[in-house]
Design an enzyme around this catalytic site. Structure first.
Site, PDB file in Angstrom:
ATOM      1  N   ASP A 104     -59.571 -95.973   9.164  1.00  0.00           N
ATOM      2  CA  ASP A 104     -58.345 -95.428   8.592  1.00  0.00           C
ATOM      3  C   ASP A 104     -57.277 -95.556   9.676  1.00  0.00           C
ATOM      4  O   ASP A 104     -57.251 -94.770  10.615  1.00  0.00           O
ATOM      5  CB  ASP A 104     -58.535 -93.967   8.188  1.00  0.00           C
ATOM      6  N   ASP A 134     -58.807 -87.900   8.801  1.00  0.00           N
ATOM      7  CA  ASP A 134     -58.764 -89.321   9.166  1.00  0.00           C
ATOM      8  C   ASP A 134     -60.170 -89.912   9.190  1.00  0.00           C
ATOM      9  O   ASP A 134     -60.392 -91.036   8.737  1.00  0.00           O
ATOM     10  CB  ASP A 134     -58.108 -89.497  10.544  1.00  0.00           C
ATOM     11  N   GLU A 180     -58.252 -99.867   5.546  1.00  0.00           N
ATOM     12  CA  GLU A 180     -57.395 -99.539   4.410  1.00  0.00           C
ATOM     13  C   GLU A 180     -56.019-100.175   4.577  1.00  0.00           C
ATOM     14  O   GLU A 180     -55.445-100.166   5.666  1.00  0.00           O
ATOM     15  CB  GLU A 180     -57.244 -98.027   4.275  1.00  0.00           C
TER      16      GLU A 180
END
Length: 222
Positions: free
Chosen positions: A64, A197, A124
């Site tokens: 992330d 996160d 992502e």
């Protein structure tokens, strides 16, 4: 994993197995073959030559991205099972200049990749919200992360937030808490990973394990 980090800015949290069990466990055979983000097929450093075994195993590193805090989650996906190995965050101090924080992020990401040696990295894609200034900073951090992955010659896969929701929950309009809770259930975690996160990174890795782009998924290993 045999190596752990003592750095304050790169923090690991324990996964489903404790460190003693991980040290004593036999390292599984890993096959890193899959379609990369350009649509081709390439092999990672851990390809087994000769006949591919029916029982495949893949170590997936989910990321992330950020520049202040980057979450990561490590999964071991095998036939009929996906196991959480470890998760944590990479952080950069606000006392440094922005270029120095990016340099630190690159160095720590390179070290993480060298330690984990994943067969695939899932990152992502950015979703631009209302805070454009923060989005620009995260974009810089994500670029540094992608550079480290490419320099490590590790297959890279990118997923949108909606793709992650679809793969984990079953529909692309799921909210953040639904994704976290479903991730916890699938991986048999006692509680949702913290910070957010790291939880997001685990979901991204799980998305790849369940995605059609993954070799494990192509072979029917979910």
């Amino acid at each position: 994993m045999d190596k752990d980090y003592s750095s304050e800015r790169l923090e690991y949290q324990s996964g489903q197995r404790n460190e003693k069990e991980r040290r004593g466990a036999k390292e599984p055979d890993r096959v890193g073959v899959g379609a990369d983000r350009r649509g081709g097929v390439r092999h990672s450093r851990h390809v087994l030559l000769g006949n591919l075994r029916e029982v495949l195993s893949m170590r997936i590193l989910g990321i992330d991205p950020g520049y202040a805090t980057t979450g990561f989650g490590i999964l071991q996906a095998e036939r009929a099972s996906v196991q959480l190995i470890n998760y944590g965050t990479i952080t950069t101090p606000t006392t440094l200049s922005f270029p120095e924080r990016l340099e630190m992020l690159y160095d720590d990401m390179a070290e993480l990749l060298d330690t984990v040696r994943p067969d695939a990295v899932a990152v992502e894609e950015l979703f631009w919200g209302h805070n454009v200034t923060t989005g620009i900073g995260v974009s810089h951090g994500r670029g540094v992360i992608l550079l480290a992955i490419c320099k490590a010659h590790t297959p890279l896969f990118e997923y949108t937030p909606n793709q992650v929701k679809q793969a984990v929950v079953g529909y692309g309009s799921a909210d953040k808490h639904q994704v976290m809770e479903m991730t916890r259930r699938i991986l048999h975690m006692e509680k949702v990973a913290q910070p957010d996160d790291a939880a997001d990174a685990i979901a991204i890795a799980l998305c790849h394990a369940r995605s059609s782009t993954s070799l494990l998924a192509q072979k029917g290993i979910r």
